[in-house]
Design a protein around this motif. Sequence first.
Motif, mmCIF file in Angstrom:
data_model
loop_
_atom_site.group_PDB
_atom_site.id
_atom_site.type_symbol
_atom_site.label_atom_id
_atom_site.label_comp_id
_atom_site.label_asym_id
_atom_site.label_seq_id
_atom_site.Cartn_x
_atom_site.Cartn_y
_atom_site.Cartn_z
ATOM 1 N N ASP A 35 0.824 -1.208 0.000
ATOM 2 C CA ASP A 35 0.000 0.000 0.000
ATOM 3 C C ASP A 35 0.861 1.261 0.000
ATOM 4 O O ASP A 35 0.512 2.258 -0.633
ATOM 5 C CB ASP A 35 -0.940 0.013 1.207
ATOM 6 N N VAL A 39 0.444 4.149 -2.809
ATOM 7 C CA VAL A 39 0.251 5.564 -2.485
ATOM 8 C C VAL A 39 1.341 6.394 -3.153
ATOM 9 O O VAL A 39 1.067 7.484 -3.681
ATOM 10 C CB VAL A 39 0.224 5.782 -0.955
ATOM 11 N N TYR A 76 -6.834 7.379 -0.570
ATOM 12 C CA TYR A 76 -6.618 5.963 -0.881
ATOM 13 C C TYR A 76 -7.272 5.076 0.183
ATOM 14 O O TYR A 76 -7.986 4.124 -0.147
ATOM 15 C CB TYR A 76 -5.115 5.695 -0.968
ATOM 16 N N ILE A 77 -7.038 5.388 1.449
ATOM 17 C CA ILE A 77 -7.608 4.597 2.550
ATOM 18 C C ILE A 77 -9.131 4.698 2.544
ATOM 19 O O ILE A 77 -9.836 3.699 2.689
ATOM 20 C CB ILE A 77 -7.037 5.074 3.904
ATOM 21 N N ASN A 79 -11.181 5.285 0.097
ATOM 22 C CA ASN A 79 -11.807 4.617 -1.042
ATOM 23 C C ASN A 79 -11.538 3.124 -1.118
ATOM 24 O O ASN A 79 -12.252 2.412 -1.835
ATOM 25 C CB ASN A 79 -11.357 5.282 -2.349
ATOM 26 N N THR A 80 -10.533 2.620 -0.432
ATOM 27 C CA THR A 80 -10.255 1.185 -0.492
ATOM 28 C C THR A 80 -10.678 0.478 0.790
ATOM 29 O O THR A 80 -11.515 -0.413 0.763
ATOM 30 C CB THR A 80 -8.764 0.920 -0.766
ATOM 31 N N LEU A 81 -10.122 0.889 1.913
ATOM 32 C CA LEU A 81 -10.455 0.243 3.185
ATOM 33 C C LEU A 81 -11.898 0.532 3.590
ATOM 34 O O LEU A 81 -12.545 -0.297 4.221
ATOM 35 C CB LEU A 81 -9.481 0.712 4.269
ATOM 36 N N THR A 88 -7.642 -2.638 1.592
ATOM 37 C CA THR A 88 -6.873 -1.867 0.616
ATOM 38 C C THR A 88 -6.399 -2.819 -0.477
ATOM 39 O O THR A 88 -6.567 -4.044 -0.363
ATOM 40 C CB THR A 88 -5.655 -1.210 1.286
ATOM 41 N N ARG A 97 -8.572 -8.769 5.394
ATOM 42 C CA ARG A 97 -9.519 -7.661 5.391
ATOM 43 C C ARG A 97 -9.751 -7.180 6.820
ATOM 44 O O ARG A 97 -9.544 -7.918 7.772
ATOM 45 C CB ARG A 97 -10.829 -8.058 4.735
ATOM 46 N N ALA A 111 -12.159 3.867 8.562
ATOM 47 C CA ALA A 111 -10.930 3.469 7.871
ATOM 48 C C ALA A 111 -9.850 4.524 8.022
ATOM 49 O O ALA A 111 -8.688 4.211 8.300
ATOM 50 C CB ALA A 111 -11.224 3.215 6.391
ATOM 51 N N SER A 115 -6.276 4.317 10.156
ATOM 52 C CA SER A 115 -4.980 4.623 9.560
ATOM 53 C C SER A 115 -4.246 5.724 10.330
ATOM 54 O O SER A 115 -3.039 5.624 10.571
ATOM 55 C CB SER A 115 -5.174 5.036 8.103
#
Length: 156
Positions: A35, A39, A76-77, A79-81, A88, A97, A111, A115
């Motif tokens: 990840d 990024v 990024y976090i 939209n993914t996590l 991610t 997951r 999420a 992070s």
Amino acid sequence: MNTRVLDGEIIATRFEDTRAYRGVRTRRIFAFLLDYFFVALLTIPFAILVAILGLLTFGLGWALFSVLVPMVAILYIWNTLGSRDQATIGMKIMGIRLEKLDGSRIDGMTAVVHSVLFWAGNVILTPLVLLVTLFSDRKRTLHDLLLGTVVTRTDI
């Protein structure tokens, strides 16, 4: 009722199955590295946009470089996590997951908080934050304990 028997032991939920946590610590480390790489790749096009914006604003836009990487990481976090998969891209590759212990879904804000707590823990405790996984149930980190989350394997 959602119970099953594994080696003579009754397992009521997926979270009680010890197989869901085998190798999770190692998978989390490799997922983090992947990840981090993603990024960094995503930062490149945004850096080009900020550079162009800086030229158009006679240098004022270049101030955005100071927050570029954290903003790309947060997006990024989020939209993914925070997505339906609750993982991610690095986590998907590693087959893990993030899940809430109460069974509800991980949303984008949870999420991001997860992070941010991870990074705050690293700033304060350095990578020793991973030592918590040696002593906690289900190999949970400190920020997992604070948020009521757990990382499990997807192949179980």
